[in-house]
Write a protein that holds these residues in place. Structure first.
Motif, PDB file in Angstrom:
ATOM      1  N   PHE A 151       0.976  -1.481   0.397  1.00  0.00           N
ATOM      2  CA  PHE A 151      -0.216   0.056  -0.192  1.00  0.00           C
ATOM      3  C   PHE A 151       0.510   1.165  -0.144  1.00  0.00           C
ATOM      4  O   PHE A 151       0.749   1.952  -1.155  1.00  0.00           O
ATOM      5  N   VAL A 152       1.493   1.350   0.968  1.00  0.00           N
ATOM      6  CA  VAL A 152       2.785   2.758   1.014  1.00  0.00           C
ATOM      7  C   VAL A 152       3.710   3.091  -0.561  1.00  0.00           C
ATOM      8  O   VAL A 152       3.607   3.895  -0.572  1.00  0.00           O
ATOM      9  N   VAL A 153       3.980   1.971  -0.940  1.00  0.00           N
ATOM     10  CA  VAL A 153       4.762   1.668  -2.566  1.00  0.00           C
ATOM     11  C   VAL A 153       3.695   2.112  -3.174  1.00  0.00           C
ATOM     12  O   VAL A 153       4.633   2.808  -3.616  1.00  0.00           O
ATOM     13  N   ALA A 154       2.500   1.543  -2.566  1.00  0.00           N
ATOM     14  CA  ALA A 154       1.721   2.078  -4.275  1.00  0.00           C
ATOM     15  C   ALA A 154       1.767   3.519  -3.916  1.00  0.00           C
ATOM     16  O   ALA A 154       1.772   4.404  -5.530  1.00  0.00           O
ATOM     17  N   LEU A 155       1.536   3.976  -2.914  1.00  0.00           N
ATOM     18  CA  LEU A 155       1.219   5.421  -3.172  1.00  0.00           C
ATOM     19  C   LEU A 155       2.341   6.207  -3.223  1.00  0.00           C
ATOM     20  O   LEU A 155       2.204   7.556  -3.629  1.00  0.00           O
ATOM     21  N   ILE A 156       3.890   5.580  -3.331  1.00  0.00           N
ATOM     22  CA  ILE A 156       4.733   6.214  -2.925  1.00  0.00           C
ATOM     23  C   ILE A 156       5.503   6.698  -4.540  1.00  0.00           C
ATOM     24  O   ILE A 156       5.286   7.716  -5.217  1.00  0.00           O
ATOM     25  N   VAL A 157       4.715   5.331  -5.149  1.00  0.00           N
ATOM     26  CA  VAL A 157       4.587   5.615  -7.131  1.00  0.00           C
ATOM     27  C   VAL A 157       3.896   6.082  -7.641  1.00  0.00           C
ATOM     28  O   VAL A 157       4.360   6.952  -8.764  1.00  0.00           O
ATOM     29  N   LEU A 158       2.928   6.708  -6.818  1.00  0.00           N
ATOM     30  CA  LEU A 158       1.742   7.027  -7.602  1.00  0.00           C
ATOM     31  C   LEU A 158       1.757   8.615  -7.520  1.00  0.00           C
ATOM     32  O   LEU A 158       1.882   9.582  -8.405  1.00  0.00           O
ATOM     33  N   LEU A 159       2.422   8.809  -6.731  1.00  0.00           N
ATOM     34  CA  LEU A 159       2.962  10.931  -5.499  1.00  0.00           C
ATOM     35  C   LEU A 159       3.802  10.801  -6.716  1.00  0.00           C
ATOM     36  O   LEU A 159       3.586  11.681  -6.987  1.00  0.00           O
ATOM     37  N   PHE A 160       4.423  10.168  -6.664  1.00  0.00           N
ATOM     38  CA  PHE A 160       5.724  10.731  -6.906  1.00  0.00           C
ATOM     39  C   PHE A 160       6.235  11.193  -8.797  1.00  0.00           C
ATOM     40  O   PHE A 160       6.732  11.884  -9.543  1.00  0.00           O
ATOM     41  N   SER A 161       5.360   9.873  -9.638  1.00  0.00           N
ATOM     42  CA  SER A 161       5.206   9.854 -10.755  1.00  0.00           C
ATOM     43  C   SER A 161       4.425  10.705 -11.841  1.00  0.00           C
ATOM     44  O   SER A 161       4.551  11.770 -12.524  1.00  0.00           O
ATOM     45  N   LEU A 162       3.235  11.473 -10.567  1.00  0.00           N
ATOM     46  CA  LEU A 162       2.760  12.082 -10.817  1.00  0.00           C
ATOM     47  C   LEU A 162       3.597  13.815 -10.568  1.00  0.00           C
ATOM     48  O   LEU A 162       3.127  14.907 -11.349  1.00  0.00           O
ATOM     49  N   VAL A 163       4.547  13.966  -9.672  1.00  0.00           N
ATOM     50  CA  VAL A 163       5.201  14.476  -9.663  1.00  0.00           C
ATOM     51  C   VAL A 163       5.716  15.459 -11.133  1.00  0.00           C
ATOM     52  O   VAL A 163       6.025  16.167 -11.279  1.00  0.00           O
ATOM     53  N   ALA A 164       6.522  14.245 -10.763  1.00  0.00           N
ATOM     54  CA  ALA A 164       7.266  14.278 -12.045  1.00  0.00           C
ATOM     55  C   ALA A 164       6.203  14.801 -14.097  1.00  0.00           C
ATOM     56  O   ALA A 164       6.515  15.485 -14.717  1.00  0.00           O
ATOM     57  N   VAL A 165       5.057  14.278 -14.344  1.00  0.00           N
ATOM     58  CA  VAL A 165       4.646  13.993 -14.718  1.00  0.00           C
ATOM     59  C   VAL A 165       4.271  16.096 -15.418  1.00  0.00           C
ATOM     60  O   VAL A 165       3.379  16.367 -16.353  1.00  0.00           O
ATOM     61  N   GLY A 166       3.008  15.824 -13.654  1.00  0.00           N
ATOM     62  CA  GLY A 166       2.062  17.442 -13.793  1.00  0.00           C
ATOM     63  C   GLY A 166       2.936  18.360 -13.962  1.00  0.00           C
ATOM     64  O   GLY A 166       3.055  19.405 -14.850  1.00  0.00           O
ATOM     65  N   GLY A 167       4.354  18.560 -13.233  1.00  0.00           N
ATOM     66  CA  GLY A 167       5.067  20.012 -13.744  1.00  0.00           C
ATOM     67  C   GLY A 167       5.848  19.807 -15.164  1.00  0.00           C
ATOM     68  O   GLY A 167       5.859  20.777 -15.749  1.00  0.00           O
ATOM     69  N   THR A 168       5.675  18.710 -15.957  1.00  0.00           N
ATOM     70  CA  THR A 168       6.829  18.250 -16.901  1.00  0.00           C
ATOM     71  C   THR A 168       5.622  18.939 -17.739  1.00  0.00           C
ATOM     72  O   THR A 168       5.734  19.922 -19.016  1.00  0.00           O
ATOM     73  N   MET A 169       4.055  18.816 -17.730  1.00  0.00           N
ATOM     74  CA  MET A 169       3.131  19.428 -18.771  1.00  0.00           C
ATOM     75  C   MET A 169       2.892  20.182 -19.208  1.00  0.00           C
ATOM     76  O   MET A 169       2.896  21.019 -20.183  1.00  0.00           O
ATOM     77  N   LEU A 170       3.282  21.175 -17.472  1.00  0.00           N
ATOM     78  CA  LEU A 170       2.960  22.862 -17.511  1.00  0.00           C
ATOM     79  C   LEU A 170       4.155  23.038 -18.335  1.00  0.00           C
ATOM     80  O   LEU A 170       4.205  24.490 -19.169  1.00  0.00           O
ATOM     81  N   LEU A 171       5.795  22.889 -18.112  1.00  0.00           N
ATOM     82  CA  LEU A 171       6.517  23.158 -19.419  1.00  0.00           C
ATOM     83  C   LEU A 171       7.107  23.299 -20.300  1.00  0.00           C
ATOM     84  O   LEU A 171       6.853  23.657 -21.519  1.00  0.00           O
ATOM     85  N   VAL A 172       6.298  22.322 -20.565  1.00  0.00           N
ATOM     86  CA  VAL A 172       6.486  22.217 -22.448  1.00  0.00           C
ATOM     87  C   VAL A 172       5.760  22.383 -22.693  1.00  0.00           C
ATOM     88  O   VAL A 172       5.997  22.679 -23.821  1.00  0.00           O
TER      89      VAL A 172
END
Length: 522
Positions: A285-306
């Motif tokens: 459960f913890v690992v799944a949440l970590i992966v969800l959180l930080f993968s979306l951190v990466a893509v969320g900021g990248t979308m705005l910059l691109v």
């Protein structure tokens, strides 16, 4: 009473309602899922709707860089802050009732946002959208469980729900850019009005009502503590992005940490806590949440910059930039629909790890991006790889997190996954925006002409979109310098994303390798 036959009378079900021989849902339940997909996609859409409209919005409302960040992510942060509270409230007053009340509030706030006349007014409207959106997300996911008592159908329904949310936020820039070409920047918000009208019309016929039985009262002190933990912390991050490591920003972060500790302490003492901390004892459960959180951190900021790169550096109109980003978003659909099929024969942890490794390659490509139109194809290919990994995580991450929790805690686990997804996108905008902004400021510092007037100097040193707003007034060559400084910031943010997503890929492969395939759910 089967959950695919809705009634205006609330269903009173026990907390644990997973049945060994649950009835299979019929056509009405699938129609209900299609209806729930509309607000789900709309919620994702609103997270990224302003990515391509930000330059036009900046020209009209003249926000500071800090206000611009608040306009972008006040919505997502407040959704994340209120999700657990609203999920608990829905169990008490009725999930369908909360869904419809929240939908009306969402439509009203959307109209206010569309016709905002100042940056402050738009920030307030986006905050109201966040609170209203927090009523919609847990209701849509929780009602899927009521529509589909059969675990196999429910797993498929959750997968479709996750994909629709991901597609919504991936297409946000496309929709915003296309509407901006023919209308004003606020027109994008009005999409919510027909969606809400359709929901109000059909929900009483297609969606069941549900109220949990035997739950305690809503602990208002926990609600206050959760917000008191999140909002100062976010404020501190934004101030650091604007002014550096100033004492006020550090103090705000420390206040947020203090209230987070008080929140956790209170949850441990309550018989019926707002957040069940026992879920965090499960590693998957913890690992799944970590992966969800930080993968979306990466893509969320990248979308705005691109999105900013396509308009402010490559020089595309908002509609053309939107179409380019829409092309990349096709990879989100491929990842979201292909991942569950792959997980039938390959362990989900390895599917997630492989897709995240491809995403890391995409972020690495952005670190080599050329300035001007020459880098457009590279940028879109890189964004497509990022979307591919994110589609996989969106489809499998929710199932991994909810599946790791015991049945009696599935509702709390669902609320946590939703909160992490919303927080991840918004935190990505703030964090990667801060990294890119800091590198932009450092690159531009000391390179401004001595005879440049104070107002122009402040605009150019603030951000590329502020410089673009007065481009005709700037000396020759200064806009090119500002664009080069922006590229330095984008590449720095991409390097951060490359490293973080590569770590997530390894973490997924190692920590989730024991979870079996999903063939049993097909």
């Amino acid at each position: 009473m089967t959950s695919h036959h809705p009634s205006s009378t609330p269903i009173e079900l026990p907390d644990t309602h997973l049945q060994q021989h649950a009835p299979r849902a019929g056509a009405r339940a699938w129609a209900g899922l299609a209806l729930l997909s509309l607000p789900t996609a709309m919620l994702g859409l609103d997270l990224t709707l302003l990515h391509l409209t930000l330059p036009a919005l900046a020209l009209d409302l003249q926000p500071t860089s800090t206000q611009a960040l608040w306009i972008m992510d006040a919505y997502g942060f407040l959704i994340a802050g209120f999700l657990i509270t609203m999920g608990t409230l829905g169990d008490r007053i009725g999930r369908r009732r909360l869904l419809l009340l929240g939908a009306v509030a969402f439509a009203a706030a959307s109209v206010v946002a569309a016709f905002s006349t100042s940056a402050t007014m738009l920030i307030a409207a986006r905050a109201a959208l966040g609170v209203a959106g927090a009523t919609l997300m847990p209701s849509t996911l929780a009602l899927i469980s009521n529509l589909f008592p059969d675990p196999r159908q429910r797993a498929l329904g959750i997968g479709i729900w996750a994909t629709m949310w991901g597609v919504g936020y991936a297409l946000g820039p496309v929709v915003g850019g296309l509407l901006l070409e023919s209308f004003w920047w606020g027109s994008a918000f009005l999409i919510a009005v027909p969606v809400v009208a359709l929901l109000l019309l059909l929900a009483p016929f297609l969606l069941p009502e549900y109220r949990a039985r035997g739950t305690g009262r809503l602990d208002l002190a926990s609600v206050v503590l959760s917000l008191a933990a999140m909002l100062p912390f976010v404020y501190g991050i934004k101030q650091i992005a604007k002014s550096g490591m100033e004492p006020g920003a550090i103090a705000a972060i420390l206040v947020g940490v203090l209230f987070a500790w008080l929140f956790v302490r209170r949850q441990r003492r309550l018989a019926d806590p707002l957040l069940d901390l026992g879920l965090f004892a499960d590693r998957a459960f913890v690992v799944a949440l970590i992966v969800l959180l930080f993968s979306l951190v990466a893509v969320g900021g990248t979308m705005l910059l691109v999105a900013q790169y396509l308009q402010l550096v490559a020089g595309h109109t908002s509609s053309v930039a939107g179409l380019w980003m829409g092309l990349a978003a096709l990879a989100m659909i491929i990842g979201g629909t292909g991942a569950p099929l792959a997980a039938r024969v390959i362990r989900p942890g390895f599917v997630v790890a492989g897709s995240l490794a491809l995403s890391a390659v995409g972020y690495l490509m952005l670190t080599q991006l050329a300035q001007g139109t020459a880098g457009v194809l590279t940028a879109i290919a890189a964004l497509a790889l990022a979307y591919l990994g994110n589609g996989t995580v969106a489809a499998l991450g929710t199932d991994l997190a909810v599946g790791a929790a015991p049945p009696e805690k599935a509702g709390s686990a669902s609320a946590m996954t939703e909160m992490v997804q919303e927080l991840g996108i918004s935190l990505g905008i703030a964090l990667l925006g801060s990294i890119a902004g800091a590198l932009y400021h450092r690159t531009m510092k000391g390179s401004l002409p001595a005879d440049l007037d104070a107002a122009a100097s402040e605009a150019v040193s603030d951000s590329l979109w502020a410089a673009s707003a007065i481009a005709s007034e700037l000396p020759a060559g200064l806009m090119a310098q500002a664009q080069a400084a922006f590229m330095t910031g984008l590449k720095g943010a991409a390097l951060f994303s490359t490293a973080s997503v590569a770590v997530l890929a390894v973490l997924s492969a190692v920590a989730l390798r024991h979870i079996g395939t999903h063939a049993r759910k097909v």
